[in-house]
Design an enzyme around this catalytic site. Structure first.
Site, mmCIF file in Angstrom:
data_model
loop_
_atom_site.group_PDB
_atom_site.id
_atom_site.type_symbol
_atom_site.label_atom_id
_atom_site.label_comp_id
_atom_site.label_asym_id
_atom_site.label_seq_id
_atom_site.Cartn_x
_atom_site.Cartn_y
_atom_site.Cartn_z
ATOM 1 N NE ARG A 50 0.162 1.455 3.329
ATOM 2 C CZ ARG A 50 1.099 2.364 3.513
ATOM 3 N NH1 ARG A 50 2.382 1.997 3.591
ATOM 4 N NH2 ARG A 50 0.830 3.641 3.612
ATOM 5 N N GLY A 51 0.259 2.410 -0.137
ATOM 6 C CA GLY A 51 1.022 3.634 -0.325
ATOM 7 C C GLY A 51 1.085 3.896 -1.822
ATOM 8 N NE ARG A 93 -6.104 0.854 -1.695
ATOM 9 C CZ ARG A 93 -5.463 1.410 -0.654
ATOM 10 N NH1 ARG A 93 -4.163 1.153 -0.465
ATOM 11 N NH2 ARG A 93 -6.085 2.203 0.194
ATOM 12 C CD GLN A 200 -3.054 2.753 6.796
ATOM 13 O OE1 GLN A 200 -3.613 3.100 7.836
ATOM 14 N NE2 GLN A 200 -3.700 2.678 5.653
ATOM 15 C CG ASP A 241 -3.138 8.103 -1.384
ATOM 16 O OD1 ASP A 241 -3.079 8.657 -0.260
ATOM 17 O OD2 ASP A 241 -2.765 6.938 -1.596
ATOM 18 C CG ASN A 251 -2.335 11.637 2.692
ATOM 19 O OD1 ASN A 251 -1.812 10.750 2.033
ATOM 20 N ND2 ASN A 251 -1.995 11.863 3.947
HETATM 21 O O1 MRU Z 1 -4.487 3.313 2.200
HETATM 22 P P1 MRU Z 1 -3.016 3.504 2.104
HETATM 23 O O2 MRU Z 1 -2.250 2.951 3.248
HETATM 24 O O3 MRU Z 1 -2.479 3.036 0.768
HETATM 25 O O4 MRU Z 1 -2.834 5.082 2.130
HETATM 26 C C1 MRU Z 1 -1.566 5.621 2.015
HETATM 27 C C2 MRU Z 1 -1.523 7.085 2.186
HETATM 28 O O5 MRU Z 1 -2.519 7.737 2.381
HETATM 29 C C3 MRU Z 1 -0.189 7.729 2.009
HETATM 30 O O6 MRU Z 1 -0.091 8.895 2.775
HETATM 31 C C4 MRU Z 1 0.003 8.098 0.536
HETATM 32 O O7 MRU Z 1 -0.237 6.988 -0.293
HETATM 33 C C5 MRU Z 1 1.363 8.609 0.259
HETATM 34 S S1 MRU Z 1 2.566 7.322 0.367
HETATM 35 C C6 MRU Z 1 4.082 7.938 -0.024
#
Ligand code: MRU
Length: 358
Positions: A50-51, A93, A200, A241, A251
């Site tokens: 994820r991220g 996603r 997270q 994101d 985000n």
């Molecule tokens: O749902 P996730 O864990 O994928 O969400 C991640 C985030 O919101 C991060 O802040 C974003 O992807 C930036 S990662 C460098």
């Protein structure tokens, strides 16, 4: 588990895409090998990886794997398979633009090289996925160098979710300036929001900072306002994101609340992201699709239920912070200040031109 100086690679290729299983951290450092396209999609959907940048890299490897597994005898048939793989991957996603950005880059490359033999094309695709990974790490390190100039007077920084090495090829986006000042020997302390409901912050960011030897304090999300009021937060740094053309920032859910709190306490809010997160095709935050995730992620922690059965539950996984609440956006190209539109466009164009030259 032994502390490590460097977080191991998040995603890499070893015959097939391999990744650290982020659902198992911090208890166990397990590796997942994705043997086919479906397992890549499932790893992204389930958030084993994820991220935003990390899912983009994984999807690029997923395209290379789809090409490898395809029995197509002609490049045009192979490209048809890749177009299908792209739409399946993109649907895994919806909010993080890096995913569709990476699969488009892979498909564009295939179409531009349609004259190659299928096996040559397969090799080109894998090389491109490796380039996407390597460039992401380089972008994160550049974000660190630009971003650390904003932290010269900072001792206490607050972050939300995980925008660290685990969310990217390595090094991170929001954590990059923090890592950079730490490497320079500047004392720095990080307030880590646990980041309900998927945790997270507690599971990943706290672990990553601990591995790097960076001072941190884990807090629940509802403690952030208290520590700001007490004067214990000098700035907030988050990842993103998707950044719309006008600078609105999607985000992790809870970021908008932090931005409002930052404004109320006169604390700068910095967003750190590579240009692959900027979506010039999306005019503003209202047009960013917000992923709605399983209600089980709210009603349960792990397998443990924490709420009564049968109740109504909502789970938007992201929110949008309007550009007027963002102090600066740090990319690998430099730092943009409001109004963002023109600078973001220039940054994306400069990055695209550099990619085209390679
Ligand atoms: O749902 P996730 O864990 O994928 O969400 C991640 C985030 O919101 C991060 O802040 C974003 O992807 C930036 S990662 C460098």
């Amino acid at each position: 588990m032994q502390p490590m100086n460097e977080v191991p690679k998040t995603v890499w290729w070893d015959d097939v895409p391999c990744l650290i299983d982020q659902l198992r951290l911090p208890a166990t450092l397990d590796i997942v090998r994705c043997e086919d396209l479906n397992s890549v999609i499932e790893a992204i959907r389930s958030m084993q990886v994820r991220g935003a940048p990390a899912i983009g890299i994984t999807a690029a490897y997923g395209m290379a794997l789809a090409a490898k597994r395809s029995t197509a005898q002609t490049s045009s048939k192979l490209i048809e398979k890749l177009a299908k793989a792209k739409s399946l991957l993109d649907a895994a996603r919806p909010t993080a633009i890096n995913l569709a950005w990476a699969t488009k880059r892979m498909l564009d490359l295939a179409e531009a090289n349609a004259q190659l033999e299928p096996d040559q094309l397969r090799q080109r695709l894998l090389a491109e996925a490796e380039t996407i990974r390597d460039q992401d790490e380089a972008m994160c390190r550049a974000i660190g160098q630009h971003g650390k100039t904003l932290l010269a007077q900072t001792r206490n920084v607050l972050t939300h979710c995980n925008a660290g090495g685990l969310a990217t090829a390595a090094y991170g986006t929001a954590l990059a300036p923090i890592r950079a000042v730490h490497e320079d020997g500047q004392p720095i302390h990080v307030w880590v929001d646990e980041t309900r409901p998927f945790l997270q912050g507690a599971r990943l960011t706290a672990w990553e900072l601990q591995q790097a030897g960076i001072d941190l304090t884990l807090i629940t999300d509802n403690m952030a306002a208290y520590f700001m009021q007490q004067g214990h937060v000098d700035c907030i740094i988050v990842g993103s994101d998707r950044i719309a053309a006008n600078g609105d920032v999607a985000n992790k859910i809870g970021t908008y609340g932090l931005a409002v709190l930052a404004k109320a306490h006169n604390i700068p809010l910095y967003v750190a992201a590579p240009t692959s997160t900027i979506d010039l095709q999306t005019a503003n935050g209202a047009a960013i699709p917000i992923e709605q995730r399983s209600t089980q992620e709210v009603t349960h922690i792990g397998q443990q239920a924490i709420a009564a059965e049968g109740i109504k539950v909502a789970h938007p996984a992201f929110d949008v912070t309007p550009a007027h609440l963002v102090t600066a956006i740090i990319t690998e190209q430099g730092i943009a200040y409001p109004p963002f539109a023109e600078q973001l466009q220039t940054m994306v164009e400069t990055a695209n031109a550099a990619n085209a030259r390679q």
